[in-house]
Design an enzyme around this catalytic site. Structure first.
Site, short mmCIF file in Angstrom:
data_model
loop_
_atom_site.label_atom_id
_atom_site.label_comp_id
_atom_site.label_asym_id
_atom_site.label_seq_id
_atom_site.Cartn_x
_atom_site.Cartn_y
_atom_site.Cartn_z
N CYS A 165 -51.62 55.43 84.56
CA CYS A 165 -51.62 54.85 85.92
C CYS A 165 -50.76 55.64 86.88
O CYS A 165 -51.20 56.04 87.95
CB CYS A 165 -51.15 53.41 85.86
SG CYS A 165 -52.31 52.38 84.99
N HIS A 166 -49.50 55.85 86.50
CA HIS A 166 -48.61 56.53 87.43
C HIS A 166 -47.84 57.64 86.77
O HIS A 166 -46.80 58.07 87.26
CB HIS A 166 -47.65 55.52 88.08
CG HIS A 166 -48.38 54.39 88.74
ND1 HIS A 166 -48.60 53.20 88.12
CD2 HIS A 166 -48.98 54.30 89.95
CE1 HIS A 166 -49.30 52.42 88.91
NE2 HIS A 166 -49.54 53.06 90.04
#
Lengths: 178, 433
Positions: free
Chosen positions: A142-143
């Site tokens: 995701c990040h």
């Protein structure tokens, strides 16, 4: 004249008292309206799970749902264990030794082969992918948080290591989570 | 609602009877004859377009709720059933889903228009702040609605966004679990998200009522940013602007219809056609396009709490904009320097949108390659750094405005709205004022 002043003092008291009772009444009605959104009794009671470690081959990982979250059980290879144990954790964002992240077996020793973690990235709750990232552990797509072979955060926005769920060994090869 | 002198005169006895008891027809008539500046251009038609969007979303939404099942085991299939089996579901579901995107498209133009023409300045601060409130509730509504189809992006979007609350110091975890109604996104979460998604559009409608009330009280701004001085400077809302808005609505509906009929899924994400799976995160989580700039700001910061604060700050700063812009000149038409910064601001929003869509470690552009320890590495700018530049440009607009208002020399403004439209030549004598 004097009589009127007495009347006014009484009136102020009655106003305040009425207001206080009304405020208490509103507060006591509001509380259930707010509290109903919390975890329901059946959600809280969602009990524990037992996991048989013997069935997990070396170098593979078992994923199970516990309280709606994935639990990772990884049977680590000797290289992964060595890497996790020999790391100099003092400069990590969340310093923890590998042993601190394990739970003793019935014999009182830890078994570094099996790493049990909650498979939820401590950044925003995505499920990290195994055997990826710069440190051979887990990588959150995701990040971009990188975890090492002990599930410790090494790089990226996540603030802490992957969490360890409450669990215990009920025999040498079976654990109970929760 | 309208502040101008009423010209409504009931023609029939029944009308007079009602007018004495409930002057609702008068309210509507006054609304339609509201004197609007005569120089409003097509950027000013988006208020009407947005009203249409809200009404369309509420109607299609109520219909979809008749067929949707807010349960984790049935939600995904019930949405697919709407699209395949329910009569005209193939039309109504995309109307609602595409409608959300069109709504945001229109609201962004509407907001940029307000920024350009200084519509947030005195005495219109309340119009602007109410508009910001509407935007905020719109974002909440859109997020909640995106969760309902219970696809992979729905589930993981909900997980990431509710994770924001977990970053609050001390009470974060309890707050997050209170919002979710459990330890993670679960059936209770889906249920309450559905209930709130149904509720919030009516909150928006209430705010729209206040927004229009404030607009009619303070009067509309216009492209030159000068207040109407004489009756000649204004036109009746109907038929002048009803027709102008109507024409813009037709063009807007053409684009809307193109997406509904030819590209119903173009604005969504294909991963949302996979049912939610709590064990597997999609390799690349992205929000809907209208959230991308904020998502990029969130990811530009390596610290979790700071990232959230900066993202919230990007929205919060809009609320205080009326007091940040110190210039007395409203319209950017007469502010050559501020206008330049305005376009840089728009550019920053697009850059941030691009960064939000891309993987943070990917390269935005490269200028070469070099070999480090036998590995070849690209030299250039990755999206993390590009989003940092974008974030800097975004916020610098709000830091420059207070200074600029004091030092910038605006160009000459026309004496009146009429003169800005007709020049110095005298308009023909109006037939009826």
């Amino acid at each position: 004249m004097q009589n009127e002043q007495v009347e006014e003092g009484r009136r102020d008291f009655i106003y305040l008292a009425t207001g206080a009772v009304a405020a208490a009444g509103v507060a006591s009605v509001t509380w259930p309206l707010v509290a109903q959104m919390g975890k329901a009794a059946d959600t809280r009671a969602a009990g524990s799970i037992e996991i048989d470690l013997a069935g997990i081959a070396e170098g593979s990982q078992l994923k199970m749902l516990w309280r709606g979250k994935p639990v990772f059980v990884r049977h680590r290879t000797p290289e992964e264990i060595a890497e996790a144990e020999n790391a100099d954790v003092s400069r990590y964002p969340d310093p923890q030794t590998d042993t601190e992240r394990l739970v003793p077996t019935p014999s009182g020793e830890v078994n570094p082969k099996y790493l049990v973690m909650i498979g939820v990235c401590t950044h925003f709750g995505c499920v990290p992918v195994g055997e990826q990232g710069d440190y051979g552990g887990w990588y959150c797509p995701c990040h971009g948080s990188h975890y090492d072979t002990s599930g410790r955060i090494r790089k990226g926005p996540a603030p802490t290591n992957l969490a360890i769920p409450p669990y215990e060994y009920i025999s040498d090869t079976v654990i109970r989570v929760g | 609602m309208s502040g101008h002198a009423s010209t409504y005169e009931p023609k029939y006895a029944a009308g007079r009877w009602l007018d004495k008891r409930l002057p609702i027809v008068r309210m509507g008539a006054d609304f339609m004859t509201y004197p609007s500046p005569r120089n409003l251009n097509y950027w000013y038609t988006f208020g009407g377009i947005l009203t249409l969007c809200l009404v369309a979303q509420i109607i299609t939404g109520v219909i979809l709720a008749m067929h949707y099942v807010p349960h984790i085991d049935y939600a995904f299939e019930s949405v697919q059933r709407i699209r395949r089996d329910v009569p005209f579901g193939w039309l109504l579901q995309p109307m609602h889903a595409v409608g959300a995107s069109m709504f945001f498209f229109a609201v962004y133009i509407h907001m940029f228009r307000g920024l350009y023409y200084g519509s947030y300045k005195a005495p219109r601060e309340m119009i602007w702040i109410l508009g910001c409130m509407i935007y905020l509730v719109m974002m909440a509504t859109a997020f909640l609605g995106y969760t309902l189809p219970w696809g992979q992006m729905s589930f993981w979007g909900a997980t990431v966004i509710t994770g924001f609350f977990g970053a609050v110091p001390v009470v974060g975890e309890s707050l997050q679990q209170w919002l979710l109604g459990g330890f993670s996104v679960n059936n209770a979460t889906l249920n309450r998200f559905f209930a709130l998604h149904y509720l919030l559009p009516f909150v928006i409608a209430a705010f729209v009522g206040l927004h229009v009330w404030a607009l009619h009280h303070a009067g509309q701004n216009n492209p030159v940013g000068i207040e109407p001085k004489t009756k000649k400077d204004t036109l009746s809302f109907h038929p002048y602007y009803t027709v102008k808005d109507g024409f813009a609505v037709v063009l807007f509906l053409l684009i809307f219809a193109f997406f509904i009929f030819y590209q119903p899924d173009a604005l969504g994400h294909s991963d949302n056609y996979i049912q939610a799976d709590p064990l597997k995160t999609p390799t690349h989580i992205v929000p809907e396009w209208y959230f991308l700039p904020f998502y990029a700001i969130l990811r530009a910061v390596p610290d979790k709490l700071m990232g959230i604060l900066l993202m919230l700050g990007a929205i919060a700063v809009l609320f205080v904009l009326p007091w940040l812009d110190t210039s007395r000149v409203r319209s950017m038409r007469f502010r050559p320097v501020a206008r330049m910064f305005f376009f840089i601001f728009i550019f920053a929003c697009f850059i941030l949108g691009l960064c939000g869509a891309k993987s943070p470690d990917d390269m935005a552009f490269t200028v070469g390659e070099r070999v480090v320890n036998g590995e070849s590495r690209l030299i250039g700018l990755n999206f993390v750094w590009l989003s940092r530049i974008g974030t800097f440009l975004y916020f610098s607009y709000f830091l420059i405005l207070p200074i600029l208002g004091l030092i910038e020399k605006p160009t000459e403004r026309p004496d009146s709205i009429t003169k800005s439209v007709l020049g110095d030549k005298h308009p023909k004598p109006a037939v009826s004022g």
